[in-house]
Design a protein around this motif. Structure first.
Motif, PDB file in Angstrom:
ATOM      1  N   ASP A 180      -3.896   4.446  -6.212  1.00  8.64           N
ATOM      2  CA  ASP A 180      -3.167   5.367  -5.365  1.00  8.64           C
ATOM      3  C   ASP A 180      -3.498   4.992  -3.926  1.00  8.64           C
ATOM      4  N   GLU A 224      -1.143   2.488  -4.623  1.00  9.12           N
ATOM      5  CA  GLU A 224      -0.446   1.363  -5.272  1.00  9.12           C
ATOM      6  C   GLU A 224       0.648   1.845  -6.229  1.00  9.12           C
ATOM      7  N   LYS A 253      -6.847   0.058   3.402  1.00 12.04           N
ATOM      8  CA  LYS A 253      -7.854   1.109   3.193  1.00 12.04           C
ATOM      9  C   LYS A 253      -8.361   1.754   4.480  1.00 12.04           C
ATOM     10  N   GLY A 305      -8.819   6.753   1.369  1.00 15.41           N
ATOM     11  CA  GLY A 305      -8.307   6.551   0.011  1.00 15.41           C
ATOM     12  C   GLY A 305      -7.157   5.571  -0.027  1.00 15.41           C
TER      13      GLY A 305
END
Ligand code: AMP
Ligand code: GLY
Length: 423
Positions: A290, A292, A214, A226
């Motif tokens: 996202d 992922e 992150k 994000g």
């Protein structure tokens, strides 16, 4: 059949890629989409929160199934509106999407149903929150209740920082009405793992695990973003961890939502922390993660349409969800300066390379067409995903592919998946 995907990021591009592989689908639409999604879908410039327009568009195009990728429209009730208009939609209804839409709700749910999570208190009154902090242990975690673009979580090392945090969230309303209520939660340490799952209201089928990065900078430094990259599977998600989560977390969450009269159909994303006391839930999301999705979906063997329909119809127990026995790594190519300030509009080259190599994907997050060129149009621009027989090979492949792409202020982390060396 005709499918409409709602969203515009790398996650929706990965969904569109899977939908395009389904034999059942002959036309894909996306609102609003982006320059990469346009390869598979006819994109229409309708915002994800323009529910009336989305419903009208789906009707006009006689869409058979809508897949809602993003959190805001799910939490806002887009699925309810589509269903009211007689359109089938994949994703939780508003009363179930609250699992992501309100952290106070999800914490209370976990407490009530004994699902392992960090100890916490909810507050609607900033004075009460400040009083509570006076005797709290530090570090401590403050969370705005509502959706805050992934930024509403503050980890505070001292009482002073925490007091400042209460002001930021509840008084200055930095995250708007998301800060009307706040969770104050025990700080946990451990490895983080993301597990996405398909849910049909009763049955849950978990997907292969993943881990996000992150922070903006190498070595997990800098601001929260994000997501700067992901890998899948996580070597830390062992059989023992999985067994524990199966027993105490996954089905328990689905059953809890059902018992509350909020049956969940769609994707539940379990953000887990593997603490010394065992796995605990950090957060729930009501959708694919996202980025992922950009490492999980390319490894999925099933037809995404069949799985989505089984979730809607309540027949997920008949689905044998399968993933390839390999690994994938996604490196996000961002605009330098993200997540604070960055320039856009730079021409992107090298995208054609991905057509020539199997097992390599370039999912668009922030791109658009400028005449014949594709240009940067956001902080996160592209997600470069590569598969490999194992994580090490996938990581080398992803970083090699990241070099194929060029644009003027390209920025990426260089240590995505490095943690696997410690496994
Ligand atoms: P969330 O949006 O709740 O997943 O929080 C974002 C990030 O903050 C997580 O991925 C963790 O890295 C961190 N975080 C959230 N809650 C905690 C906690 N209780 N203890 C430690 N870190 C946390
Ligand atoms: N990657 C974290 C999320 O999608 O919320």
């Amino acid at each position: 059949m005709k499918v409409l995907i709602v969203g515009s990021g790398g996650r929706e591009h990965a969904i569109a890629y899977c939908v395009s592989k389904s034999d059942r689908v002959d036309k894909i639409y996306c609102t609003p989409g982006n320059a990469g999604i346009a390869e598979y879908a006819e994109c229409a410039p309708i915002g994800a929160m323009e529910f009336d327009k989305i419903v009208a568009f789906a009707k006009e195009k006689a869409v058979d199934l809508v897949i809602v990728g993003m959190d805001d429209p799910l939490v806002g009730g887009l699925v309810d509106e589509l269903e009211a208009a007689g359109i089938r939609a994949f994703g939780p209804r508003k009363n179930a999407a609250i699992l992501e839409g309100s952290k106070a709700f999800s914490k209370d749910l976990m407490k009530k149903y004994h699902i392992p999570t960090a100890a916490y208190e909810n507050f609607t009154d900033p004075e009460a929150a400040l009083a509570y902090l006076e005797t709290a242990k530090f570090p401590i975690v403050l969370k705005a209740d509502g959706l805050a673009l992934g930024k509403g979580v503050l980890i505070c090392n001292t009482l002073e920082e925490a007091k400042e945090g209460v002001k930021t969230i509840m008084q200055d309303k930095k995250f708007g009405s998301a800060g009307d209520e706040m969770v104050i939660e025990e700080f946990m340490t451990g490895r983080e793992v993301s597990v996405l799952s398909f849910v049909d209201g009763n049955t849950i089928r978990t997907m292969t695990s993943a881990q996000d990065h992150k922070r903006a900078g190498d070595g997990d430094t800098g601001l929260n973003t994000g997501g700067m990259g992901t890998f899948s599977p996580s070597p830390f998600y062992t059989k023992e961890v999985e067994d524990f989560c199966n027993k105490y977390i996954y089905q328990a969450t689905v059953d809890a939502m059902k018992a509350e009269g909020r049956p969940f159909k769609g994707v539940i994303f379990f953000g887990l922390m593997l603490t010394e006391e065992g796995p605990k839930v950090l957060e729930y999301n009501a959708r694919f993660g996202d980025p992922e999705a950009q490492v999980v979906l390319p490894r999925m063997k099933n037809d995404i349409i069949e799985v989505a329909e089984a979730c809607i119809d309540g027949t997920l127990d008949q689905v044998d969800l399968q993933f390839e026995d390999n690994a994938a790594v996604c490196v996000v190519l961002a605009s330098d300066g993200y997540p604070v300030a960055y320039e856009k509009g730079y021409k992107i080259t090298g995208l054609e390379e991905f057509k020539k190599h199997e097992g390599y994907y370039c999912f668009h997050a922030g791109t658009k067409f400028d005449k014949d060129a594709i240009v940067t149009n956001g902080g996160r621009v592209l997600g470069v995903t590569a598969k490999g027989k194992d994580l090490k090979e996938a990581r080398a492949n992803a970083y090699a592919a990241a070099e194929w792409v060029k644009f003027d202020n390209k920025y990426m982390r260089h240590d995505i998946g490095k943690a696997i060396d410690e496994a």
